[in-house]
Design an enzyme around this catalytic site. Structure first.
Site, PDB file in Angstrom:
ATOM      1  N   GLY A 140       0.800  -1.218   0.000  1.00  0.00           N
ATOM      2  CA  GLY A 140       0.000   0.000   0.000  1.00  0.00           C
ATOM      3  C   GLY A 140       0.831   1.265   0.000  1.00  0.00           C
ATOM      4  N   ASP A 150       2.752   2.445   2.313  1.00  0.00           N
ATOM      5  CA  ASP A 150       4.080   2.170   2.850  1.00  0.00           C
ATOM      6  C   ASP A 150       5.028   1.715   1.735  1.00  0.00           C
ATOM      7  OD1 ASP A 150       6.088   1.810   4.766  1.00  0.00           O
ATOM      8  OD2 ASP A 150       5.302  -0.116   5.458  1.00  0.00           O
TER       9      ASP A 150
END
Length: 169
Positions: free
Chosen positions: A32, A34
């Site tokens: 995602g 991150d």
């Protein structure tokens, strides 16, 4: 008073003082937001995260806390990593999600950041319902005592943007 703006798009493309990363506790990258931040920001972010793990955060970063690293190749000075709560595990405690925003703004103040871009923390793989997460995010930012001049919520899709827009009106 902190201005709140909304952008639909890719948080890694924002030009701000600090980009907030919805990190996992390991600080070593993931999926995602991150993963996107680590990929676009390059190896300097991961190197800083490894230094943090080797010193103060040997067991990882606790949920609701925040810490800063370089922004590497992003168009920002810093990345502020915060670990959002997993909804199934913490659904009865919205204070942990609010803490992500509050602690990130506290770190931004310590750095001298005036513009900060946030994703919708915990709404992806961590499963927090968008409407509730957006309400917590907006209320927390509106009531935070901070020197940050602009908080920019960068929302990936139409649904998230529309939910935040309804709250900002």
């Amino acid at each position: 008073m902190t201005a709140i703006t909304l952008v639909q798009g890719d948080i890694t493309r924002e030009s701000v003082d600090a980009i907030v990363n919805a990190a996992n506790s390991s600080l070593l990258g993931g999926g995602g937001v991150d993963g996107a931040i680590h990929r676009r920001g390059g190896p300097a972010i991961l190197a800083d995260c490894r230094r943090l793990r080797a010193s103060h955060y040997g067991k990882g970063l606790a949920t609701g806390r925040a810490v800063a690293t370089t922004a590497g190749e992003l168009d920002a000075r810093w990345v502020i990593h915060t670990v959002g709560p997993v909804y199934e595990a913490y659904g009865n405690d919205p204070s942990l999600l609010a803490s992500c925003y509050r602690e990130s703004l506290k770190v931004a103040d310590e750095l001298g950041a005036r513009t900060v871009a946030f994703p919708a923390i915990s709404t992806g793989a961590y499963g927090w319902p968008m409407e509730d997460a957006a309400r917590i995010a907006v209320e927390t930012v509106r009531t935070a005592e901070t020197a940050v001049e602009e908080v920019r919520f960068v929302l990936f899709d139409d649904t998230a943007y529309d939910v935040f827009a309804e709250l900002i009106r």
